[in-house]
Write a protein that holds these residues in place. Structure first.
Motif, PDB file in Angstrom:
ATOM      1  N   HIS B 101       2.207   2.349  -3.670  1.00 14.54           N
ATOM      2  CA  HIS B 101       1.545   2.098  -4.657  1.00 14.54           C
ATOM      3  C   HIS B 101      -0.398   2.950  -4.381  1.00 14.54           C
ATOM      4  O   HIS B 101      -1.099   1.811  -3.559  1.00 14.54           O
ATOM      5  CB  HIS B 101       1.661   1.011  -5.067  1.00 14.54           C
ATOM      6  CG  HIS B 101       2.147   0.089  -6.388  1.00 14.54           C
ATOM      7  ND1 HIS B 101       1.817   0.572  -7.826  1.00 14.54           N
ATOM      8  CD2 HIS B 101       3.434   0.529  -6.342  1.00 14.54           C
ATOM      9  CE1 HIS B 101       3.111   0.453  -8.173  1.00 14.54           C
ATOM     10  NE2 HIS B 101       4.172   0.168  -7.897  1.00 14.54           N
ATOM     11  N   ASN B 104      -2.494  -0.333  -4.831  1.00 13.12           N
ATOM     12  CA  ASN B 104      -2.109  -1.765  -3.640  1.00 13.12           C
ATOM     13  C   ASN B 104      -3.065  -1.915  -3.101  1.00 13.12           C
ATOM     14  O   ASN B 104      -4.368  -1.363  -2.962  1.00 13.12           O
ATOM     15  CB  ASN B 104      -1.331  -1.195  -2.612  1.00 13.12           C
ATOM     16  CG  ASN B 104      -0.316  -2.553  -2.708  1.00 13.12           C
ATOM     17  OD1 ASN B 104      -0.756  -2.959  -1.401  1.00 13.12           O
ATOM     18  ND2 ASN B 104       0.423  -3.199  -2.490  1.00 13.12           N
ATOM     19  N   ASN B 113      -0.004  -4.567  -6.199  1.00 12.49           N
ATOM     20  CA  ASN B 113      -0.016  -3.873  -7.461  1.00 12.49           C
ATOM     21  C   ASN B 113      -0.653  -3.864  -8.598  1.00 12.49           C
ATOM     22  O   ASN B 113      -0.414  -5.080  -8.737  1.00 12.49           O
ATOM     23  CB  ASN B 113       0.947  -3.123  -7.598  1.00 12.49           C
ATOM     24  CG  ASN B 113       2.085  -2.529  -5.923  1.00 12.49           C
ATOM     25  OD1 ASN B 113       1.472  -2.171  -4.573  1.00 12.49           O
ATOM     26  ND2 ASN B 113       2.861  -2.738  -6.361  1.00 12.49           N
ATOM     27  N   THR B 117       5.485  -0.467 -12.288  1.00 15.23           N
ATOM     28  CA  THR B 117       5.372   0.509 -12.742  1.00 15.23           C
ATOM     29  C   THR B 117       7.290   0.817 -13.078  1.00 15.23           C
ATOM     30  O   THR B 117       7.690   0.852 -11.851  1.00 15.23           O
ATOM     31  CB  THR B 117       5.182   1.756 -12.367  1.00 15.23           C
ATOM     32  OG1 THR B 117       5.763   1.783 -11.037  1.00 15.23           O
ATOM     33  CG2 THR B 117       3.456   2.057 -11.034  1.00 15.23           C
ATOM     34  N   ASN B 220       1.949   7.326 -13.733  1.00 17.93           N
ATOM     35  CA  ASN B 220       0.924   6.247 -12.788  1.00 17.93           C
ATOM     36  C   ASN B 220       0.550   6.295 -10.308  1.00 17.93           C
ATOM     37  O   ASN B 220       1.053   6.845 -10.874  1.00 17.93           O
ATOM     38  CB  ASN B 220       2.433   4.720 -12.280  1.00 17.93           C
ATOM     39  CG  ASN B 220       2.979   4.548 -13.614  1.00 17.93           C
ATOM     40  OD1 ASN B 220       2.173   4.294 -15.055  1.00 17.93           O
ATOM     41  ND2 ASN B 220       4.199   4.437 -14.243  1.00 17.93           N
ATOM     42  N   ASP B 222       1.898   5.514  -8.692  1.00 23.68           N
ATOM     43  CA  ASP B 222       2.861   5.618  -7.401  1.00 23.68           C
ATOM     44  C   ASP B 222       3.576   6.860  -7.523  1.00 23.68           C
ATOM     45  O   ASP B 222       4.669   7.212  -7.300  1.00 23.68           O
ATOM     46  CB  ASP B 222       3.275   4.720  -7.800  1.00 23.68           C
ATOM     47  CG  ASP B 222       4.704   3.862  -8.643  1.00 23.68           C
ATOM     48  OD1 ASP B 222       4.135   4.596 -10.206  1.00 23.68           O
ATOM     49  OD2 ASP B 222       5.386   3.145  -9.071  1.00 23.68           O
TER      50      ASP B 222
END
Lengths: 487, 487, 487
Positions: B101, B104, B113, B117, B220, B222
């Protein structure tokens, strides 16, 4: 905190809809039980929906035992063709008048009609069916397609196109079925039998054409007109659904007939949307103030309405024009309501199948006279008066009168502009409804005029103003003038 | 009057939604308690909403103990990364897969985070996430902006203008974010940290770009695709919301994809609007007839549906195209559904990134074959058959087939007219999507064609007729012809 | 199965709206009893609706006994003109300040006002009326018709037309009453007495002109401005109605002010539509998270909002602009909110009665300064922050800022195009608002610009994109360019 008992009492007090449906149990006939045995498996949703219905929990005998105002059937004695002591199930309805039903077929050991028609429903609800049979709704197909002028309009609006050095347009039955006729109704015919695959194996069923359809003027395989299911959604046939505005909102929509849209934006619609959970939509008769504090379409147009003393404010009718004095839907102008639900017979002074000439001369012999108009206005006024002062109601009606005059003036100007455009050879009136500029003219009376007039009487100002309203009708008139002058 | 007890029994009988949510208590982890301690003050609405959620009242252990059909998670044993005996709270979700992430950050003593997601949700719901990852929704950004042709369309439609002896248009990321990408999803990136003022003092948080966004194809931080919150609104994640049509109605709207609008005006929508208070939107599995008597979008397109005996009528899927055989959304024509959710890879015979050429030759290698089409049609038909006869369903599908042919014929004619206009030099196809007459052409396939086809299969005739329907498509075709001929 | 008691507890727990209305009984004054005696017969709906009201069940004494945050009246001691120990009935409200009421008349033995005005409501609700009296809503008539430029716009848009070698247009008061003034309010005057027929025989009542009307800026026969019934629907005056979005949706509608439409399609609207049955719309104060988990219009714009600890997040206001820093409604551009609710006094640097010149120079002396703007932004942000992170909120506001710039750029370009069209003699700016091409320009700022900006901040992307959004504003700009270049 709150006491349990107090809360419960409040709960019960405030939730009339939940208790109004309490019904006796009714035995299910052995024939219907046989239907259910398979159909619980092949069409579980139908069976489950029916199980929630009043039909599933009431015998004719029980229905007859109600006092006159509370009765939900309009016979006074048990009919010959249905058992009076069983619930009204599959078998009871789908086997009636078999001899008239071209859609009757041998289904396992029984002769079953696919479609239950108004003529069948008339077994227990004859007054409603009789009333309906005189309404414009019952004739909704012929009033459209049986009218030579509107037929051209429908065909031009739904014509499938190809382009080969020009636009070629062909008539499509399918396009009509999914548009105009989805509401107006199709002519359902039977074209032999067809084999269908089901969970119970392959079976033969009548091969229906122009089906499915639940339009208000549907021509049924037994020769009857209409579909009760248009408003009384199968198979719960719940009066709650018919009385809520969403039912009318299946067809009475912008841009041509924006009744539902305007209702939603009106004070009436606001109160309905905010408080419907506290109303009782199942009570018969329907008590103003007690069962509801804001009207829905059904309140004003057809339900049996009483005050809290039980005095009748308006009798039930299934001829939906019976409380209306003018026909706001413009063709192109507003006229008194037609005498006969079958409007395809109307011929005006110019020989057109319209209630007014393009110069707005009314075809009076086909239209209700001022006396009847006054009676209906009085009747509708009585309903309004249940919640509004006489002055409020009279002024609202007066506002409508002036709006009709004003809108019709713009429609006349637009029609004169269209005539000038045709005269100048800028459009071809061989087909008066196909070209883009002709559509601009049509939108004046088919969309904007209707919208303004309905919005005036229903107090939903957006549809009188910017949403298909005065803004649009004046803009389009200028666009037509520009078209005439420029070219 | 009515007896109290009788009324109570009726109340309970008729209000399944109120009792379906009864859940065990679940202990809240000490980490989540720490989150709540502050957030109850700084964001009380989030905490209170979560408290109403199933997550707040269920442990993974309890969730796993359900029988297979009733399970709401798709793992079969407890995951390594979340405690199995605590409620699913802030800490449990916002700390997963921290290493992936980019969003994060150290938040007080914890590494948190900002965004949860699909990859995080997959901890307990892996099957749903896997299914979704193959859907067109997951690729909604690239399917739009990654397609060079659609990119031009987006930029032309949302271009910020200035006037200096002519219109100058510049591309705006912001305009795209508030329009197309609000539904399709943005690419959320992290641009360092930023200090924000809060009720608890100033703190540093990741500075997210193209945020907020909950689009279905969101990229996202991540690397995962999508936002479960698009449909499962945070932080109650209530299945009741996802199953009601308002969720789909956030994006599936007229004029381009009017599914929600048509639904509301259909018989299905009418019954839903009239009776939803009596349906149970939380039950898993979802029993047709028992939990509801009219479908919502979720019923037909993705929910796990059973009959009252518990037999599965349709399995759950989060690949929303899996029950669809044709892609009605026209680009410009209707084709079979694509094989792969990522449609930006499609190249047709003319080298365009479209599933059909302008002459309507399909790019078959990218599209599902007739066998798969038949299987999906059968699957959808099974759902319809739960409430409708086979003949009814078959005819409805046949009506759609003909509508597709007819609409595509008009779209071909319109495209040929556009080509002739370009050829005649009356418009400049350097950018085929910017000029007013080009917009007229685009509306044919992006608005009216879609509307008619959806309205055909969903039986909402207004959108097939006057509201972005046959009326509009034929009017526009005439306007294009006039444009070509006049100049 | 479920245990009865468990279910009941759940029922009670989950239905706060049903129990929140529990009120003491209040005695009805003998004067009001006299009103009811007849009106139960002549207008049963009004009486029944009032009976459901808080007014019917509360005395002023009881209302005063509430703690400060829970109080629903804004006086601190009993008023001189109403008895403190009776329910608030017909007589208590319809006889106030009789000396100022041109609509006062002798009705049987009492002197009664037809209209209850804000000045009358101020007897118990003075703070609300005072706040309202400074709002743009209170001045809604003069802000429209009292502005010489907008007067021309109104008259052009609602002008009744005839065609005699050209379009002739005449001003119609009636057309204005059913459109703009239905929301803005009419000037209600008294034109002597008129005899009306009622069920109780003929009676004389004041003959009201420009009536019925419940517009927000109505000029009343006692000289006061506004109609509380615009939002607090008579005669239940239910706060539940005022707080639900349908009330705002009577007027805040597409295409010009599409707040309600956008709300419905937003995540907020989705959650409201899905879960409103579980919210408590009657609680005062209104506790975020506890009473509701998604905001309605009232939450953000005017209600008294607290968190579950009872801390005030936002104080109640009936000046609906008090939480707004910019005025998104474009005339043609976005500016800071006006200082004074009466905007008809504004004159910009070009001498126009507009908050900005056509070149977008703001009339700063009439507009709030940056400091006040910041304070209001902070106040609104606090409400957002109750459910959203600071970053989320800040970015949303930033997105709006950029959208305002971008939209205003297109509006400037469109206005420059219009100026060039006038200059070229292709349109006649004697009346700048009547011709079709002028309407195209007006739609840019009156429809599409407003729609995009509202949709940006409310996250309802359809209205930023295809439904009166970027699609439409860019298409129209091209159409204006074509118009200029072609001719």
């Amino acid at each position: 905190m709150r006491s349990l008992i107090h809360s419960l009492i409040v709960l019960i007090f405030l939730t009339p809809t939940l208790t109004a449906g309490v019904l006796e149990e009714a035995p299910i006939s052995k024939e219907t039980k046989a239907c259910i045995m398979c159909h619980q498996k092949v069409t579980p949703g139908i069976v489950a929906d029916w199980e929630t219905s009043r039909h599933a929990k009431t015998t004719i005998q029980q229905a007859l035992s109600q006092d006159e105002l509370s009765k939900r059937i309009s016979i006074s004695q048990t009919p010959a063709t249905v058992s009076a002591d069983v619930a009204i199930g599959c078998y009871e309805c789908h086997t009636l008048n078999a001899e008239n039903h071209a859609d009757n077929f041998k289904h396992y050991s029984k002769n079953v009609n696919v479609i239950v028609t108004p003529k069948d429903c008339a077994t227990c609800h004859p007054v409603e069916v009789e009333e309906y049979s005189h309404s414009k709704k019952a004739y909704a197909i012929d009033n459209l397609i049986g009218n030579p002028l509107f037929k051209i309009l429908v065909e031009a609006s739904t014509g499938v196109m190809e382009y080969q050095n020009g636009l070629i347009q062909r008539v499509s039955k399918n396009a009509q079925n999914i548009t105009c006729l989805k509401c107006h109704g199709t002519e359902v015919t039977v074209d032999g039998m067809i084999e269908v695959e089901t969970d119970m194996g392959n079976i033969e069923v009548p091969n229906l054409r122009n089906w499915p359809n639940q339009g208000v003027g549907r021509k049924n395989p037994d020769g009857s007109l209409g579909s009760c299911a248009a408003c009384h959604a199968r198979h719960s046939f719940d009066i709650e659904i018919a009385r809520k505005p969403y039912t009318c909102g299946q067809c009475h929509l912008e841009p041509d007939v924006p009744g539902f849209n305007i209702y939603k934006e009106s004070k009436h619609g606001n109160i309905f949307s905010s408080k419907f959970m506290k109303f009782d939509f199942a009570a018969v008769p329907w008590t103003i103030g007690e069962d509801f504090t804001a009207p829905t379409c059904a309140t004003c147009h057809n339900s049996l309405i009483v005050n809290s003393k039980g005095d009748v404010i308006a009798n039930r009718t299934h001829d939906f024009g019976q409380r209306l004095w003018v026909r706001l839907f413009g063709l192109p102008y507003t006229t008194p309501q037609p005498i006969d639900g079958n409007t395809s017979k109307i011929i005006n002074a110019d020989g057109q199948p319209l209630p007014a000439t393009f110069a707005n001369v009314h075809a009076n012999e086909y239209l209700i006279d001022p006396k009847i108009m006054d009676e209906r206005k009085q009747l509708m006024g009585n309903i309004c008066n249940a919640c509004h002062s006489t002055n409020w109601v009279n002024n609202s009606f007066h506002e409508l009168d002036r709006t009709i005059e004003e809108v019709d003036s713009v429609l006349l100007a637009s029609t004169q502009l269209m005539a000038a455009i045709w005269e100048a050879g800028l459009a071809d009136n061989t087909n008066p409804f196909d070209e883009a500029i002709e559509r601009t003219w049509i939108e004046q009376w088919l969309f904007f005029g209707n919208s303004i007039k309905l919005a005036s009487i229903m107090a939903g100002p957006d549809y009188a103003a910017f949403k298909n309203g005065w803004w649009d009708i004046t803009k389009n008139a200028h666009a037509m003038k520009d078209f005439l002058n420029k070219k």
